[in-house]
Design a protein around this motif. Structure first.
Motif, mmCIF file in Angstrom:
data_model
loop_
_atom_site.group_PDB
_atom_site.id
_atom_site.type_symbol
_atom_site.label_atom_id
_atom_site.label_comp_id
_atom_site.label_asym_id
_atom_site.label_seq_id
_atom_site.Cartn_x
_atom_site.Cartn_y
_atom_site.Cartn_z
ATOM 1 N N GLY A 35 0.737 -1.272 0.072
ATOM 2 C CA GLY A 35 -0.155 -0.319 -0.065
ATOM 3 C C GLY A 35 0.950 1.269 0.064
ATOM 4 N N ALA A 36 0.246 2.436 -0.457
ATOM 5 C CA ALA A 36 1.006 3.646 -0.631
ATOM 6 C C ALA A 36 1.274 3.981 1.210
ATOM 7 C CB ALA A 36 0.098 4.728 -0.820
ATOM 8 N N SER A 37 0.810 3.438 2.029
ATOM 9 C CA SER A 37 1.078 3.844 3.113
ATOM 10 C C SER A 37 2.576 3.080 3.799
ATOM 11 C CB SER A 37 0.130 3.184 4.415
ATOM 12 O OG SER A 37 0.005 1.647 4.245
ATOM 13 N N GLY A 38 2.843 1.843 3.010
ATOM 14 C CA GLY A 38 3.911 1.106 3.327
ATOM 15 C C GLY A 38 3.561 -0.062 3.960
ATOM 16 N N ARG A 39 2.336 -0.255 4.111
ATOM 17 C CA ARG A 39 1.839 -1.519 4.748
ATOM 18 C C ARG A 39 1.849 -2.496 3.610
ATOM 19 N NH1 ARG A 39 -3.326 -2.070 8.488
ATOM 20 N NH2 ARG A 39 -2.607 -4.142 8.004
ATOM 21 N N ILE A 40 1.889 -3.794 4.156
ATOM 22 C CA ILE A 40 1.871 -4.780 3.154
ATOM 23 C C ILE A 40 0.748 -5.809 3.558
ATOM 24 C CG2 ILE A 40 3.143 -7.209 2.461
ATOM 25 C CD1 ILE A 40 6.001 -5.673 2.442
ATOM 26 N N TYR A 41 -0.116 -6.221 2.563
ATOM 27 C CA TYR A 41 -1.324 -6.966 2.687
ATOM 28 C C TYR A 41 -0.874 -8.414 1.967
ATOM 29 C CZ TYR A 41 -3.001 -2.642 4.119
ATOM 30 O OH TYR A 41 -3.061 -1.213 4.675
#
Ligand code: THU
Length: 132
Positions: A35-41
């Motif tokens: 994600g653009a937030s840096g989180r990975i899903y």
């Protein structure tokens, strides 16, 4: 975030693939969506006795991300035994969230086999702009 670590993303997809529920095809797939937030899903394929109810790894990852509030994506890594590219339905689902999303196709050893984008995988795609 437009710069990212492909190795970390591929590692996430490999770990997700280990959780695949694929008792019918025995073809395990893992995906990791940045994600653009840096989180990975992450997501894995989840098969079903009624075969057509199966959910692909990529769509599982998208559903997880959107469920957690993220809608802007930088890259997706997808891992399978022989480096399969996302299926047509997954291309369409990814297209909803951006044609510039980078797609990394890798194998379970972490080797990057192909790098492309959603736009290249789905030329002339139908997206939200048509309904605006
Ligand atoms: N599969 C995915 O998870 N992603 C794709 O893009 C292609 C196919 C899964 C669905 C099914 O569980 C198995 O691979 C064989 O089709």
């Amino acid at each position: 975030m437009s710069d990212f670590d492909p190795t970390a993303l591929i590692r996430g997809a490999i770990a997700a693939r280990d959780r695949a529920y694929a008792p019918y095809s025995h073809y395990a797939v893992g995906a990791a969506l940045l994600g653009a937030s840096g989180r990975i899903y992450t997501g894995c394929n989840v098969e079903n006795a009624s075969y057509s109810a199966t959910i692909c790894a990529e769509r599982a990852a998208v559903a997880r991300a959107v469920s957690e509030g993220e809608r802007s994506f930088v890259a997706l890594a997808v891992v399978s035994a022989n480096g399969a590219a996302p299926c047509g339905i997954c291309r369409q689902v990814l297209n909803e969230f951006g044609r510039d999303i980078v797609v990394l196709i890798a194998d379970p050893h972490g080797a990057l086999l192909q790098q492309t984008t959603v736009g290249d995988l789905l030329p002339n795609g139908f997206g939200p702009e048509y309904l605006a």
